[in-house]
Design an enzyme around this catalytic site. Structure first.
Site, short mmCIF file in Angstrom:
data_model
loop_
_atom_site.label_atom_id
_atom_site.label_comp_id
_atom_site.label_asym_id
_atom_site.label_seq_id
_atom_site.Cartn_x
_atom_site.Cartn_y
_atom_site.Cartn_z
N TYR A 1 -75.93 66.00 105.85
CA TYR A 1 -74.51 66.34 105.74
C TYR A 1 -73.77 65.30 104.89
O TYR A 1 -73.01 65.65 103.98
CB TYR A 1 -73.91 66.39 107.15
N SER B 1 -65.71 65.01 103.49
CA SER B 1 -65.70 64.39 104.82
C SER B 1 -65.82 62.88 104.67
O SER B 1 -66.36 62.39 103.67
CB SER B 1 -66.88 64.91 105.65
#
Length: 268
Positions: A168, A155
């Protein structure tokens, strides 16, 4: 003795015919798009998800399209279930795997000081530990294929700060480094590894978030292409990295973000 990558370079550049793939979390969103992209290029694909009903619905769609896809239920946060899944994959593909795409990922949107130990452990296990373990388990199968490919679904949160995503982002940053390490460590086994880093993409998991008009406008305002991405714009890159045409690309972190991560400051 064959040179490194020779078997892959000798294959048709734009086809995955004869190759096998494992894509985790393939029943919806980006994972589903990747499954379809690989299968449409000729690969035999196995995918997994926790929701058996959703998995079976997707399987019926793939069968109707004539795609070579098989499925099984798996919670990738469980070490035992990961090992069982890889046993299934090894049996299905006769001990050889051409492509590994660990796609499952979760996160929590909250300040670092408010994150719990349970949230930290679960996100690390689901995102990072599972990716590391799947890579370990897949190594002998990838090596046996003669030209293995690992594409880690990372990501932009692993490249730049997104705010309130410290756990995350840490897992995604670690995945980017893992791809670089594996690319070097396993190059002698004819295994390539890269990571793909999407920005906001239209999927079921982002539907509610992007459904907020103000949020969507803010996302688009910091994206040079001024729009949210589509799942097939990510899956096409994943597939490309697995093609013989990409046989000299390894260890790279590639953002699919409409220019978000390179967008600096513009004077009015």
């Amino acid at each position: 003795m064959a040179k490194r990558g020779e078997s892959l370079r000798d294959k048709p550049k734009w086809s995955l015919e004869g190759m096998t793939a494992l894509v985790t979390g393939g029943s919806k969103g980006l994972g589903k798009a990747v499954v379809e992209e690989l299968a449409m290029l000729g690969a035999r694909v196995h995918t997994c998800a926790r929701d058996e009903t959703q998995l079976q619905e997707s399987l019926r769609e793939w069968q109707a399209k004539g795609l070579q896809v098989t499925t099984s239920v798996c919670d990738v946060s469980s070490r035992d279930q990961r090992e069982k899944l890889m046993e299934t994959v090894s049996s299905l593909f006769q001990g050889k795997l051409s492509i590994l795409v660990p796609n499952v990922g979760i996160g929590v949107l909250k300040p670092t000081t408010e994150c719990t130990a349970e949230e930290f452990s679960f996100i690390i296990a689901t995102n990072l530990e599972s990716t590391f373990h799947f890579s370990q388990l897949a190594h002998p199968l990838l090596k046996a294929s003669g030209s293995g490919n690992i594409v880690l679904m990372s990501s932009v949160a692993g490249v730049v700060n997104l705010g309130n995503t410290s756990i995350y982002g840490a897992t995604k940053g670690a995945m980017n480094q893992l791809a670089r390490n594996l690319a070097c460590e396993w190059a002698s086994d004819n295994i390539r590894a890269n990571s793909v880093c999407p920005w906001f993409i239209t999927t079921p998991s982002t539907k509610d978030f992007l459904g907020d008009k103000d949020v969507k406008e803010k996302v688009e305002s910091v994206t040079p292409l001024r729009r949210v991405g589509e799942a097939n714009e990510v899956s096409s890159l994943v597939a490309f990295l697995c093609l013989p045409a990409a046989s000299y690309i390894t260890g790279q972190t590639i953002c699919v973000d409409g220019g978000f991560t390179i967008n600096g400051f513009s004077l009015p």
